[in-house]
Design a protein around this motif. Structure first.
Motif, PDB file in Angstrom:
ATOM      1  N   ASP A 143      -7.197   1.976   7.128  1.00 39.00           N
ATOM      2  CA  ASP A 143      -7.997   1.007   6.373  1.00 39.00           C
ATOM      3  C   ASP A 143      -7.454   0.831   4.949  1.00 39.00           C
ATOM      4  O   ASP A 143      -8.191   0.895   3.961  1.00 39.00           O
ATOM      5  CB  ASP A 143      -9.463   1.495   6.331  1.00 39.00           C
ATOM      6  CG  ASP A 143     -10.394   0.438   5.770  1.00 39.00           C
ATOM      7  OD1 ASP A 143     -10.017  -0.751   5.763  1.00 39.00           O
ATOM      8  OD2 ASP A 143     -11.485   0.812   5.304  1.00 39.00           O
ATOM      9  N   TYR A 197      -6.625  -1.531   3.126  1.00 39.42           N
ATOM     10  CA  TYR A 197      -7.190  -2.554   2.228  1.00 39.42           C
ATOM     11  C   TYR A 197      -8.210  -1.947   1.272  1.00 39.42           C
ATOM     12  O   TYR A 197      -8.373  -2.389   0.142  1.00 39.42           O
ATOM     13  CB  TYR A 197      -7.904  -3.660   3.023  1.00 39.42           C
ATOM     14  CG  TYR A 197      -7.031  -4.472   3.944  1.00 39.42           C
ATOM     15  CD1 TYR A 197      -5.774  -4.908   3.542  1.00 39.42           C
ATOM     16  CD2 TYR A 197      -7.488  -4.839   5.216  1.00 39.42           C
ATOM     17  CE1 TYR A 197      -4.970  -5.662   4.394  1.00 39.42           C
ATOM     18  CE2 TYR A 197      -6.689  -5.597   6.068  1.00 39.42           C
ATOM     19  CZ  TYR A 197      -5.432  -5.997   5.653  1.00 39.42           C
ATOM     20  OH  TYR A 197      -4.655  -6.738   6.489  1.00 39.42           O
ATOM     21  N   ASN A 198      -8.948  -0.930   1.778  1.00 37.54           N
ATOM     22  CA  ASN A 198     -10.044  -0.346   0.987  1.00 37.54           C
ATOM     23  C   ASN A 198      -9.740   1.064   0.496  1.00 37.54           C
ATOM     24  O   ASN A 198     -10.626   1.723  -0.045  1.00 37.54           O
ATOM     25  CB  ASN A 198     -11.323  -0.307   1.847  1.00 37.54           C
ATOM     26  CG  ASN A 198     -11.710  -1.699   2.311  1.00 37.54           C
ATOM     27  OD1 ASN A 198     -11.828  -2.601   1.487  1.00 37.54           O
ATOM     28  ND2 ASN A 198     -11.861  -1.880   3.608  1.00 37.54           N
ATOM     29  N   LYS A 200      -8.934   6.682  -2.933  1.00 34.54           N
ATOM     30  CA  LYS A 200     -10.370   6.878  -3.177  1.00 34.54           C
ATOM     31  C   LYS A 200     -10.907   8.133  -2.470  1.00 34.54           C
ATOM     32  O   LYS A 200     -11.728   8.841  -3.024  1.00 34.54           O
ATOM     33  CB  LYS A 200     -11.147   5.666  -2.664  1.00 34.54           C
ATOM     34  CG  LYS A 200     -10.969   4.397  -3.492  1.00 34.54           C
ATOM     35  CD  LYS A 200     -11.985   3.388  -2.966  1.00 34.54           C
ATOM     36  CE  LYS A 200     -11.607   1.959  -3.246  1.00 34.54           C
ATOM     37  NZ  LYS A 200     -12.349   1.029  -2.381  1.00 34.54           N
ATOM     38  N   TYR A 226       0.839  -1.202   0.000  1.00 37.03           N
ATOM     39  CA  TYR A 226       0.000   0.000   0.000  1.00 37.03           C
ATOM     40  C   TYR A 226       0.876   1.256   0.000  1.00 37.03           C
ATOM     41  O   TYR A 226       0.508   2.279  -0.578  1.00 37.03           O
ATOM     42  CB  TYR A 226      -0.918   0.008   1.229  1.00 37.03           C
ATOM     43  CG  TYR A 226      -1.847  -1.173   1.251  1.00 37.03           C
ATOM     44  CD1 TYR A 226      -2.814  -1.330   0.255  1.00 37.03           C
ATOM     45  CD2 TYR A 226      -1.734  -2.165   2.219  1.00 37.03           C
ATOM     46  CE1 TYR A 226      -3.651  -2.433   0.243  1.00 37.03           C
ATOM     47  CE2 TYR A 226      -2.568  -3.270   2.212  1.00 37.03           C
ATOM     48  CZ  TYR A 226      -3.514  -3.403   1.217  1.00 37.03           C
ATOM     49  OH  TYR A 226      -4.330  -4.501   1.192  1.00 37.03           O
ATOM     50  N   ASP A 273      -8.203   2.470  -5.280  1.00 35.70           N
ATOM     51  CA  ASP A 273      -9.023   1.814  -6.314  1.00 35.70           C
ATOM     52  C   ASP A 273      -8.149   0.860  -7.142  1.00 35.70           C
ATOM     53  O   ASP A 273      -6.935   0.733  -6.885  1.00 35.70           O
ATOM     54  CB  ASP A 273      -9.759   2.860  -7.173  1.00 35.70           C
ATOM     55  CG  ASP A 273      -8.820   3.706  -8.024  1.00 35.70           C
ATOM     56  OD1 ASP A 273      -7.668   3.282  -8.256  1.00 35.70           O
ATOM     57  OD2 ASP A 273      -9.243   4.793  -8.470  1.00 35.70           O
TER      58      ASP A 273
END
Ligand SMILES: Cc1cc2nc3c(=O)[nH]c(=O)nc-3n(C[C@H](O)[C@H](O)[C@H](O)COP(=O)(O)O)c2cc1C
Length: 206
Positions: free
Chosen positions: A172, A174-175, A184, A34, A178
């Motif tokens: 967070d 993981y989310n 995002k 990430y 995109d």
């Protein structure tokens, strides 16, 4: 007088075409990191602001763990010298660091430790002094790797670098990105822009 005029115009032309050089890398060697995504986002903002940006992947620069005996017998490893040279020639450095056990990963600390030495095996601030550092973190946890940045800031300042006031943490993780690897959340994206702005990237146009 003519010679002086030529010299001044030569000097001006080199200054006016110069752009800020920025080095960017993540403190992770993980393929789907990430923090690699985050550092690419930060790098593209810096590019849009007119900087010449080099993005490194630490996977391409394996470096032995810093060891004073290794240093005195073999000198600085080639990959450590490559990264340090890139740092020296940059005006600003962007680092996205994972948080490992409330601090920075060993792979990142190792890069900083080697970069804090010179080729004569002496302590050196050349890769840090007079340079602005934008530091950031992405983590699956709700704090987004904040603790790692506390340590990273202290380490960079201890070796003479200046860390900019805004630091972006992405919780967070993981989310958070995109499929194309873009952030995002527009608010986080805006904060990252504000952070990169503090690097005072300069693009001169001739
Ligand atoms: C040894 C280890 C320790 C970790 N400790 C923390 C931690 O203290 N805080 C945290 O938010 N995440 C922690 N994590 C989870 C990392 O944030 C997560 O693996 C993250 O994806 C690593 O960054 P990367 O995706 O850029 O490689 C840890 C992971 C590992 C492997």
């Amino acid at each position: 007088v003519n010679k002086i005029c030529i010299l001044i115009s030569l000097l001006l032309s080199t200054t006016l075409t110069a752009e800020s050089k920025v080095l960017a890398f993540a403190g992770s060697t993980r393929h789907d990191s990430y923090n690699k995504k985050l550092v690419h986002e930060a790098a593209s903002i810096a590019k849009q602001m007119g900087a010449a940006v080099t993005v490194l992947d630490l996977n391409d620069y394996p470096i032995p763990l810093y060891d004073e005996d290794l240093e005195s017998t073999h000198g600085m490893p080639l990959n450590a010298k490559r990264i340090r040279d890139l740092m020296i020639e940059s005006q600003a450095i962007i680092i996205a660091s994972p948080e490992y056990n409330a601090s920075i990963p060993a792979v990142l600390k190792n890069v900083i430790d080697w970069a804090s030495r010179d080729e004569a095996s002496q302590s050196s601030r050349a890769a840090f002094k007079g340079k602005k550092f934008a530091i950031m973190s992405a983590s699956p946890s709700p704090l987004g790797g904040k603790n790692a940045l506390v340590d990273l800031k202290a380490i960079i300042e201890a070796v003479g670098g200046e860390v900019v006031q805004v630091q972006t943490c992405i919780p967070d993780a993981y989310n958070a990105f995109d499929a194309a690897g873009h952030i995002k959340d527009k608010k986080i994206e805006e904060q990252l822009k504000n952070e990169i702005k503090l690097l005072e990237i300069v693009q001169y146009k001739s």
